[in-house]
Scaffold this active site. Structure first.
Site, PDB file in Angstrom:
ATOM      1  N   THR A 174      40.646  64.876   9.156  1.00 10.00           N
ATOM      2  CA  THR A 174      40.543  65.670   7.926  1.00 10.00           C
ATOM      3  C   THR A 174      40.771  64.809   6.682  1.00 10.00           C
ATOM      4  O   THR A 174      40.143  65.019   5.639  1.00 10.00           O
ATOM      5  CB  THR A 174      41.574  66.811   7.960  1.00 10.00           C
ATOM      6  OG1 THR A 174      41.250  67.666   9.048  1.00 10.00           O
ATOM      7  CG2 THR A 174      41.550  67.620   6.680  1.00 10.00           C
ATOM      8  N   THR A 197      44.412  65.786  13.048  1.00 10.85           N
ATOM      9  CA  THR A 197      45.674  66.357  13.535  1.00 10.85           C
ATOM     10  C   THR A 197      45.536  67.064  14.877  1.00 10.85           C
ATOM     11  O   THR A 197      46.527  67.214  15.601  1.00 10.85           O
ATOM     12  CB  THR A 197      46.235  67.370  12.508  1.00 10.85           C
ATOM     13  OG1 THR A 197      45.275  68.401  12.294  1.00 10.85           O
ATOM     14  CG2 THR A 197      46.547  66.684  11.187  1.00 10.85           C
ATOM     15  N   ASP A 198      44.326  67.475  15.218  1.00 14.28           N
ATOM     16  CA  ASP A 198      44.181  68.324  16.407  1.00 14.28           C
ATOM     17  C   ASP A 198      44.532  67.626  17.712  1.00 14.28           C
ATOM     18  O   ASP A 198      45.036  68.263  18.634  1.00 14.28           O
ATOM     19  CB  ASP A 198      42.752  68.886  16.481  1.00 14.28           C
ATOM     20  CG  ASP A 198      42.556  70.041  15.521  1.00 14.28           C
ATOM     21  OD1 ASP A 198      43.423  70.928  15.495  1.00 14.28           O
ATOM     22  OD2 ASP A 198      41.563  70.055  14.793  1.00 14.28           O
ATOM     23  N   SER A 206      38.964  64.496  15.240  1.00  9.88           N
ATOM     24  CA  SER A 206      39.760  64.182  16.427  1.00  9.88           C
ATOM     25  C   SER A 206      39.456  65.130  17.588  1.00  9.88           C
ATOM     26  O   SER A 206      39.801  64.850  18.730  1.00  9.88           O
ATOM     27  CB  SER A 206      41.257  64.164  16.104  1.00  9.88           C
ATOM     28  OG  SER A 206      41.793  65.451  16.058  1.00  9.88           O
TER      29      SER A 206
END
Lengths: 165, 165, 165, 165
Positions: free
Chosen positions: B11, B82-83, B53
């Protein structure tokens, strides 16, 4: 345990007065900065004063020292004008024991959009969690012990007094 | 010694394509973020990949691990979606020895103005300097060891798996 | 035919000097503002001076008038400090015939992120295309003829001298 | 008399959902944009719908036309997605008499920091005050009559169907 954040003013919190065209202090921007940073630390925020660090005198520094002393927290971040940040750090280093104190600030007001303040705030809040007791300055992504740092006024950056490598 | 910064996408670096109205990757924003933060660290920046990700597979993680291995630097910051940040951290933790690696990311694209990315970048670059060897995630002002963190997808924040106090 | 844009300085173009903590002029932000606004007008941009309008004197106003006179364009937008915008408008109104001139400015510097400048620029460039010959001020979304406007310094807004309804 | 501002959605008002990583509508940003622009016009703002203009159908366009009809104001600005702005303009042009209607929008969401929306809003609010009755599109600093404009999807700009000079 919580981290204490002491606000003293500095470029960090300066704003533009559209009626006079001058810079001034109104309120701290720390809370919106923490919100923007999605910060989830347990913080105790206290606004101690709201001044330009060039106007900071011995009484003001005594107040900062006293607050750090009295605070139950052992990790303290102080937002501060850059011009006399080193002087305040010296006062704290000579008067405090057993606490980790990190001073930080900004070269450009947060309200002016292109601030280094958010970067420095993230940096200071991280160093204060990871470093042993002592007094430090966090600026430019670096962390300086209080007795090995100066502000280079020509470049607008902080640097060590002597490099040991 | 320099700090290595590995860029993998996420992101952090997403942009808005005004012709299609979709989000996409063009180039990293890391350099302008470092400039805005007035960062003066000695950094070696490498763009390894530029992906979401959720699209990251074992081969990609192998590439990241290999790069960390081969790098002469002992302190490494990785920007990452972040995932699946936790999954990559696990791969690195099991495969690396003697290096401090801090993964970080953002919940809001830097290009969208209200990003937590600059805060997190300041945080990650600070933790990586102060922490002993190991693999960590720096998000929300906090630093988590790789084996005690999860992304809370309902709240959009990172939290420990178990609290030890 | 092209629209002429005359730059004279004013709050529009003020910047923050991070070494001195003072506001100053460096270069105009007009080009990036036009780019951000995806402006596709045929413009001839000329930087005539770069001053605070409180420092503008009769010679400066003479220069502005002379440039408007000599310009082949019949539609002219002038970016100007707000404090003496009305005075300059009067000089132009008395000295010019057959051209549409719209003065505009900003209460907050463009570089400070929260500027009214982009809004006013869009407004001025539109009024200049649609209005008959004459000298006008475009501020606060409104357009005032040169002889029926004053800056309300307490509120920081422009208003008519007399309302005719 | 007041100017009516009808909000229909479009890129103007899109936001980034940090939990899903997708773009969505929450609420209009028009009020903060007007505040930022220090707009002092007498406006009647109505949020009619909040949709992507690709999802707009004949019923929606009928609603917009009906609202313009019923409104007491004779000057109307409509914020609208760019993809079908021309179609809506045609519906309004064929169904309305005696009112000045200006449609505008943005190529980049206002919430993403680098929007053309504030520029276009200043432009549309100005053209609507200065132009005679009719239906127009205000984009890229230009104003197009409803029957001589198309969106160039390759370039992401608006242009006339035929140039008459």
């Amino acid at each position: 345990m919580a981290i204490r954040v002491l606000i003293t003013g500095g470029t960090f919190d300066k704003e533009y007065d559209e009626l006079t065209g001058k810079l001034f202090f109104r309120d701290t921007h720390l809370h919106e900065m923490l919100k923007l940073g999605r910060c989830r630390l347990d913080l105790v925020v206290k606004r101690l004063m709201m001044i330009d660090s060039l106007d900071m005198n011995d009484v003001d520094r005594g107040l900062i020292l006293a607050d750090c002393h009295a605070a139950p927290e052992r990790q303290i971040v102080i937002t501060h004008g850059t011009d006399t940040m080193v002087e305040t750090a010296q006062v704290l280093a000579l008067g405090l024991r057993g606490k980790t104190v990190v001073l930080t600030g900004a070269m450009v007001p947060w309200a002016f959009g292109s601030s280094d303040g958010l970067f420095n705030l993230g940096s200071a809040l991280s160093f204060v969690q990871a470093l042993p007791a002592g007094v430090y300055l966090a600026m430019n992504g670096r962390c300086f012990p209080w007795d090995n740092v100066r502000k280079n006024r020509e470049l607008g950056v902080f640097e060590p007094l002597h490099t040991e490598r």
